[in-house]
Design a protein around this motif. Structure first.
Motif, PDB file in Angstrom:
ATOM      1  N   ARG A   1       0.841  -1.189   0.000  1.00 52.35           N
ATOM      2  CA  ARG A   1       0.000   0.000   0.000  1.00 52.35           C
ATOM      3  C   ARG A   1       0.888   1.257   0.000  1.00 52.35           C
ATOM      4  NH1 ARG A   1      -4.361  -0.017   4.546  1.00 52.35           N
ATOM      5  NH2 ARG A   1      -5.169   1.656   3.200  1.00 52.35           N
ATOM      6  N   VAL A   2       0.449   2.287  -0.681  1.00 48.89           N
ATOM      7  CA  VAL A   2       1.208   3.545  -0.765  1.00 48.89           C
ATOM      8  C   VAL A   2       0.245   4.707  -0.600  1.00 48.89           C
ATOM      9  CG1 VAL A   2       3.024   2.596  -2.248  1.00 48.89           C
ATOM     10  CG2 VAL A   2       0.964   3.575  -3.284  1.00 48.89           C
ATOM     11  N   GLY A   3       0.806   5.798  -0.140  1.00 52.80           N
ATOM     12  CA  GLY A   3       0.054   7.044  -0.093  1.00 52.80           C
ATOM     13  C   GLY A   3       0.459   7.933  -1.261  1.00 52.80           C
ATOM     14  N   VAL A   4      -0.485   8.607  -1.876  1.00 57.90           N
ATOM     15  CA  VAL A   4      -0.202   9.432  -3.050  1.00 57.90           C
ATOM     16  C   VAL A   4      -0.802  10.821  -2.837  1.00 57.90           C
ATOM     17  CG1 VAL A   4      -0.132   7.467  -4.616  1.00 57.90           C
ATOM     18  CG2 VAL A   4      -2.296   8.661  -4.256  1.00 57.90           C
ATOM     19  N   VAL A   5      -0.153  11.835  -3.478  1.00 57.94           N
ATOM     20  CA  VAL A   5      -0.671  13.201  -3.485  1.00 57.94           C
ATOM     21  C   VAL A   5      -1.653  13.305  -4.635  1.00 57.94           C
ATOM     22  CG1 VAL A   5      -0.111  15.646  -3.661  1.00 57.94           C
ATOM     23  CG2 VAL A   5       1.441  14.085  -2.475  1.00 57.94           C
ATOM     24  N   ASP A   6      -2.883  13.642  -4.302  1.00 57.15           N
ATOM     25  CA  ASP A   6      -3.929  13.674  -5.310  1.00 57.15           C
ATOM     26  C   ASP A   6      -3.577  14.663  -6.426  1.00 57.15           C
ATOM     27  OD1 ASP A   6      -6.278  13.128  -6.586  1.00 57.15           O
ATOM     28  OD2 ASP A   6      -7.485  14.500  -5.365  1.00 57.15           O
ATOM     29  N   GLY A   7      -3.604  14.151  -7.647  1.00 61.84           N
ATOM     30  CA  GLY A   7      -3.330  14.975  -8.817  1.00 61.84           C
ATOM     31  C   GLY A   7      -1.877  15.024  -9.207  1.00 61.84           C
ATOM     32  N   MET A   8      -0.986  14.452  -8.394  1.00 60.34           N
ATOM     33  CA  MET A   8       0.447  14.511  -8.674  1.00 60.34           C
ATOM     34  C   MET A   8       1.000  13.198  -9.231  1.00 60.34           C
ATOM     35  SD  MET A   8       1.190  17.605  -7.942  1.00 60.34           S
ATOM     36  CE  MET A   8       2.986  17.585  -7.882  1.00 60.34           C
ATOM     37  N   VAL A   9       0.174  12.119  -9.288  1.00 63.44           N
ATOM     38  CA  VAL A   9       0.635  10.839  -9.822  1.00 63.44           C
ATOM     39  C   VAL A   9      -0.410  10.306 -10.787  1.00 63.44           C
ATOM     40  CG1 VAL A   9       1.979  10.260  -7.772  1.00 63.44           C
ATOM     41  CG2 VAL A   9      -0.398   9.544  -7.943  1.00 63.44           C
ATOM     42  N   ASN A  10       0.032   9.340 -11.618  1.00 64.49           N
ATOM     43  CA  ASN A  10      -0.883   8.653 -12.517  1.00 64.49           C
ATOM     44  C   ASN A  10      -1.487   7.468 -11.752  1.00 64.49           C
ATOM     45  OD1 ASN A  10      -1.809   6.664 -14.573  1.00 64.49           O
ATOM     46  ND2 ASN A  10      -1.046   8.239 -16.005  1.00 64.49           N
ATOM     47  N   ILE A  11      -2.804   7.559 -11.450  1.00 59.86           N
ATOM     48  CA  ILE A  11      -3.450   6.543 -10.619  1.00 59.86           C
ATOM     49  C   ILE A  11      -3.406   5.161 -11.278  1.00 59.86           C
ATOM     50  CG2 ILE A  11      -5.641   5.842  -9.571  1.00 59.86           C
ATOM     51  CD1 ILE A  11      -4.244   8.117  -8.165  1.00 59.86           C
ATOM     52  N   ASP A  12      -3.520   5.096 -12.584  1.00 59.80           N
ATOM     53  CA  ASP A  12      -3.471   3.794 -13.270  1.00 59.80           C
ATOM     54  C   ASP A  12      -2.133   3.113 -13.056  1.00 59.80           C
ATOM     55  OD1 ASP A  12      -6.043   4.110 -14.197  1.00 59.80           O
ATOM     56  OD2 ASP A  12      -5.422   4.987 -16.120  1.00 59.80           O
ATOM     57  N   ASP A  13      -1.043   3.879 -13.045  1.00 59.36           N
ATOM     58  CA  ASP A  13       0.275   3.310 -12.803  1.00 59.36           C
ATOM     59  C   ASP A  13       0.391   2.814 -11.361  1.00 59.36           C
ATOM     60  OD1 ASP A  13       0.915   3.918 -15.365  1.00 59.36           O
ATOM     61  OD2 ASP A  13       2.089   5.717 -14.878  1.00 59.36           O
ATOM     62  N   VAL A  14      -0.238   3.529 -10.415  1.00 65.16           N
ATOM     63  CA  VAL A  14      -0.125   3.148  -9.007  1.00 65.16           C
ATOM     64  C   VAL A  14      -0.841   1.828  -8.734  1.00 65.16           C
ATOM     65  CG1 VAL A  14      -0.724   3.808  -6.653  1.00 65.16           C
ATOM     66  CG2 VAL A  14       0.148   5.528  -8.242  1.00 65.16           C
ATOM     67  N   VAL A  15      -2.074   1.670  -9.241  1.00 63.97           N
ATOM     68  CA  VAL A  15      -2.856   0.462  -8.939  1.00 63.97           C
ATOM     69  C   VAL A  15      -2.380  -0.739  -9.741  1.00 63.97           C
ATOM     70  CG1 VAL A  15      -4.882   1.828  -8.320  1.00 63.97           C
ATOM     71  CG2 VAL A  15      -4.606   1.041 -10.685  1.00 63.97           C
ATOM     72  N   ASN A  16      -1.542  -0.543 -10.763  1.00 65.60           N
ATOM     73  CA  ASN A  16      -0.993  -1.657 -11.531  1.00 65.60           C
ATOM     74  C   ASN A  16       0.327  -2.066 -10.895  1.00 65.60           C
ATOM     75  OD1 ASN A  16      -0.025  -3.462 -13.396  1.00 65.60           O
ATOM     76  ND2 ASN A  16      -0.487  -2.206 -15.187  1.00 65.60           N
ATOM     77  N   SER A  17       0.351  -3.243 -10.240  1.00 66.11           N
ATOM     78  CA  SER A  17       1.531  -3.642  -9.471  1.00 66.11           C
ATOM     79  C   SER A  17       2.397  -4.652 -10.207  1.00 66.11           C
ATOM     80  CB  SER A  17       1.082  -4.238  -8.123  1.00 66.11           C
ATOM     81  OG  SER A  17       0.261  -5.378  -8.352  1.00 66.11           O
ATOM     82  N   ARG A  18       2.468  -4.564 -11.514  1.00 66.64           N
ATOM     83  CA  ARG A  18       3.311  -5.500 -12.249  1.00 66.64           C
ATOM     84  C   ARG A  18       4.787  -5.256 -11.923  1.00 66.64           C
ATOM     85  NH1 ARG A  18       1.819  -1.593 -15.919  1.00 66.64           N
ATOM     86  NH2 ARG A  18       3.537  -0.577 -17.072  1.00 66.64           N
ATOM     87  N   PRO A  19       5.590  -6.328 -11.882  1.00 63.86           N
ATOM     88  CA  PRO A  19       7.020  -6.159 -11.537  1.00 63.86           C
ATOM     89  C   PRO A  19       7.721  -5.223 -12.529  1.00 63.86           C
ATOM     90  CG  PRO A  19       6.386  -8.468 -11.422  1.00 63.86           C
ATOM     91  CD  PRO A  19       5.233  -7.741 -12.045  1.00 63.86           C
ATOM     92  N   GLY A  20       8.502  -4.295 -12.011  1.00 61.61           N
ATOM     93  CA  GLY A  20       9.267  -3.380 -12.857  1.00 61.61           C
ATOM     94  C   GLY A  20       8.435  -2.299 -13.511  1.00 61.61           C
ATOM     95  N   GLY A  21       7.173  -2.147 -13.040  1.00 62.05           N
ATOM     96  CA  GLY A  21       6.322  -1.139 -13.660  1.00 62.05           C
ATOM     97  C   GLY A  21       6.753   0.278 -13.318  1.00 62.05           C
ATOM     98  N   VAL A  22       6.439   1.220 -14.177  1.00 56.33           N
ATOM     99  CA  VAL A  22       6.803   2.623 -14.007  1.00 56.33           C
ATOM    100  C   VAL A  22       5.608   3.387 -13.461  1.00 56.33           C
ATOM    101  CG1 VAL A  22       7.528   4.727 -15.189  1.00 56.33           C
ATOM    102  CG2 VAL A  22       8.493   2.530 -15.855  1.00 56.33           C
ATOM    103  N   VAL A  23       5.847   4.261 -12.483  1.00 54.02           N
ATOM    104  CA  VAL A  23       4.813   5.144 -11.938  1.00 54.02           C
ATOM    105  C   VAL A  23       5.169   6.578 -12.327  1.00 54.02           C
ATOM    106  CG1 VAL A  23       3.637   5.982  -9.870  1.00 54.02           C
ATOM    107  CG2 VAL A  23       4.373   3.589 -10.009  1.00 54.02           C
TER     108      VAL A  23
END
Length: 528
Positions: A363-385
């Protein structure tokens, strides 16, 4: 007592009996079967959380069975003791005969294993010993017989009519130009003493009975679900059977758990002959004739209607339990000892799997509007956020419980082995020889087998002993014909109707394979 008074007394005993429908024992059996078939749940799980289920009860039943059954695989499990020196050969013959009937004619390994499994899981195993009579009819047609042949065939029928009942009848069907057509009917009755394991879910008994043995029990009964057709085939009155009410629902909760019914089944068949009838075969000590002494009655009752009522000489059931409870019929099984171990292991395994899932999908905390939510919820190995600022994503702290969970599982496995009497980690040959001397493994197996050896001996002295006694009694009372069988490459003849009653017998089962090997090694040392 009138027949109606007997019926009322029997119906009341059935409703008051231990194990009837939804009482405490029936519910315990239901839970035991759910644990065995891995349908139990230590605690409800939320969506997305682990639902893994440990199977310690089923695993331990299988492990103990693997240690017990070799103790029954002997040429003669039970030997009847001779009364004097002249009785030695006769006692040996009767022992061989009873063992042949149990193990060969009745597939004893299968029936004994069924009853043993029932005992380990459901506290008590039950075997019924009864006489099965089957009448077979053979019809043959002869055509164009000469006068001499016709006379020979009819002579056999005449002899039968004169009082020699050999089940042979002959009837002339046609005659033409001195040649005859004849139909010959031959009837024969086969008698067989049967040993059959009874589902404990269908067996009930008087609540206050204080012994594992059923010889002097006041009431016990077996429940079965035959069809109308099967009842008529068993010889019950067709008119009476057709008057019984079918339909309704099966309310025996432990029986439903055994058959894994998702819902209560309907008893009505596609035709009246296929309707299911709930039948109780009861054995009841009752003073029906008013002489002050209770007689043992066999009462077959269905739909509160008596189908059969007769006085019998003995109760045809043998019972055994792995862990005796003093002064009680009902013992204890592996479910009673391991249910909480399985619950604890299930809870620990689920937490371990959830912990691993958290490690891989933290689980991670994110600043609303500062990250790509699709990248955060996709937990594939080596994925880019993708982030707009370096501190827009903050991981939550994570604690790995793998080591502590493994210690807990090892401790629970140790408790399982101590309570169940078998060690699953020593079942494979590789682990029996890897990193240990032969004598070291033997000592481990010996210590872990002590409880299983005690269970084997207890079942042998209760279930096996009584089964062989009942078979001897049934052969002596109900089988007038000679039995021919082979023992040690020699054929032997036995006439059970000439036997005398025997109560003294020696049960040779009860030693595990490791115990037998140790005794054999010690004996070889003494001989050497």
């Amino acid at each position: 007592m009138t027949k109606d008074q007997i019926r009322q007394a029997v119906c009341k005993q059935i409703e008051d009996a231990e194990g009837y429908e939804t009482d405490e024992l029936a519910r315990l059996r239901e839970h035991a079967l759910d644990y065995y078939y891995n349908r139990a749940s230590a605690a409800p799980h939320s969506p997305g959380r682990s639902s893994l289920q440990s199977s310690d009860v089923a695993d331990m039943v299988e492990a103990v069975i693997a240690q017990i059954m070799p103790a029954y695989e002997m040429d003669s499990v039970v030997e009847f003791e001779p009364l004097n020196e002249e009785d030695i050969d006769q006692a040996r013959l009767e022992s061989d005969t009873v063992n042949y009937v149990v193990m060969q004619l009745n597939n004893g390994h299968y029936e004994l294993q069924q009853a043993t499994r029932d005992a380990l899981l459901l506290r008590n195993g039950v075997i019924k010993v009864y006489l099965e009579e089957k009448e077979s009819v053979e019809v043959m047609h002869y055509s164009n017989l000469t006068v001499i042949e016709y006379g020979q065939i009819m002579a056999g029928a005449t002899q039968s009519l004169r009082g020699v009942d050999n089940g042979y009848t002959a009837e002339e069907t046609a005659e033409s130009d001195g040649f005859y057509d004849v139909r010959v009917t031959t009837k024969s009755t086969d008698r067989k003493v049967c040993c059959q394991a009874v589902d404990p879910a269908n067996f009930m008994w008087e609540r206050d009975h204080d012994s594992i043995y059923l010889d002097d029990i006041r009431f016990c009964a077996e429940r079965s679900l035959p069809t109308r057709s099967e009842l008529i085939e068993q010889g019950y009155s067709k008119r009476l059977v057709n008057s019984l009410n079918a339909g309704g629902n099966d309310t025996q909760i432990d029986s439903l758990a055994r058959n894994q019914h998702s819902q209560r089944r309907n008893w009505r068949g596609s035709t009246p002959a296929e309707d299911i009838i709930e039948l109780h075969e009861c054995y009841f000590r009752l003073d029906a004739d008013g002489d002050g002494i209770a007689e043992l009655l066999k009462v077959v009752i269905a739909d509160k209607t008596i189908l059969d009522l007769e006085e019998v000489q003995y109760i045809p059931y043998a019972s055994g339990t792995p862990f005796l409870q003093p002064h009680r019929f009902n013992g204890l099984g592996l479910f009673d000892k391991l249910r909480y171990v399985q619950d604890a292991k299930t809870a620990t395994l689920r937490q371990l799997i959830d912990n691993q899932n958290h490690a891989n999908n933290s689980r991670v905390g994110v600043v609303d509007g500062m990250v790509n939510i699709d990248d955060v919820v996709n937990s594939r190995p080596g994925g880019v956020v993708r982030m707009n600022a370096p501190d827009a994503l903050v991981p939550f702290p994570f604690t790995d419980i793998g080591a502590s969970a493994q210690n807990t599982l090892n401790y629970l496995d140790k408790i399982r082995s101590e309570r169940g009497g078998a060690s699953l980690d020593l079942q494979s040959a590789e682990l029996q020889i890897a990193g240990e001397t032969a004598h070291g493994v033997e000592r481990q197996m010996s210590a872990k087998e002590q409880l299983a050896a005690m269970v084997t001996r207890t079942l042998a002295e209760t279930l096996i002993r009584k089964t062989y006694q009942l078979v001897h009694t049934a052969l002596r009372l109900y089988v007038p014909d000679n039995l021919t069988f082979r023992v040690n490459d020699k054929f032997q003849d036995a006439n059970p109707s000439e036997w005398q009653a025997r109560d003294r017998l020696c049960v040779k089962a009860g030693l595990s394979m490791a115990e037998r090997m140790r005794k054999r090694t010690a004996l070889e040392t003494v001989i050497g």
